[in-house]
Every structure is written in C-alpha cells, then in structure tokens.
Design an enzyme around this catalytic site. Structure first.
Site: not given
Length: 147
Positions: A56, A58, A86, A89
């Site tokens: 992701h 992040e 999410c 993260c």
C-alpha cells in the site's frame, strides 16, 4: 507572512502520487511524508505491480521515510494520504509513532476508524482534506474497471 505549506498544498502532492497509481492500473492511493515542510518520502499503491498485498502507498512511504531518516520512528513527521488508511497501514503507522496523519477521502468499509484500529496516543489525525478530489479519483478508477 502567509505559509504556503498548508495541508492542502501537501495533499495535492499526495494526489499526484495517486494519479501515478491510477495510470499504472493500481488503486489510486498516494502518500507522502513531510518533516519541517520538506517531503522526505512519496509513494503510491504498488500491490499489482509487486504482486504484494502489503504494498500500500502508506507502507511504501513509511519505509522510504524511515530510510531517509535513518531510523524506524517517524516522530515530528506528517503523512498525507489520499484515502483513510486501512487497519494494516494504521498498525504500521502506530508502530512508527508518526506525529500526524492527514487523509482525504474516508473509507467507510475498510478504514481504520470503521475497524476500530488504534493509532499511537500522540498521533494527531486530520481528515477530509481535499476529500472530494480523492473520492472522485477513486470513483473514476472503479468506473473504468466496471466497463
């Protein structure tokens, strides 16, 4: 003197990263990490390219920022991310002890707020910065996938 380095200024940089993800066929999420008004890390989703569910935006930005700083803690740093993180993260951001998270669009189904994921007690969260722009980009992306 007016400070040009506003949350909107930096969120626009995160949105540029999200556009790069969009162009690569990735879910268009972008993230940057800032310290003292300097962007020290930038990334976007790479889950398709890397075939990695943990890639992701992040997560990529956390790693890049930690490498830049030479340590695992992101104290005095702010992450700007186009979509609410999410729980994976958010967990990584918890352990990084990041000082502030600014996100654009909320993720009503998978975001850390919905999931009840805790951040570090000293982390400040600001939401809704350029949310409409971030949300529009996501809607445009998924509209192309549904054709």
């Amino acid at each position: 003197m007016i400070n040009p380095f506003t949350d909107e200024y930096f969120m626009k940089k995160a949105l540029q990263e999200a556009e790069i993800a969009f162009d690569k066929g990735e879910i268009p999420v972008g993230a940057i990490v800032v310290v003292n008004n300097v962007v020290i890390a930038r990334s976007h989703n790479l889950t398709e390219l890397l075939n990695d569910v943990t890639a992701h935006a992040e997560m990529q930005a956390i790693t890049a920022a930690a490498n830049y700083l030479g340590g695992k803690y992101l104290k005095d740093c702010t992450m700007y991310v186009t979509l609410e993180p999410c729980q994976m993260c958010a967990g990584a951001l918890y352990w990084s002890q990041i000082s502030k998270i600014v996100f654009g669009a909320s993720d009503e189904s998978r975001g850390f707020l919905k999931m009840g994921t805790q951040l570090h007690p000293k982390t400040v969260v600001k939401r809704g910065v350029l949310a409409e722009e971030a949300s529009d980009l996501m809607k445009r992306f998924f509209a192309t996938k549904r054709k």
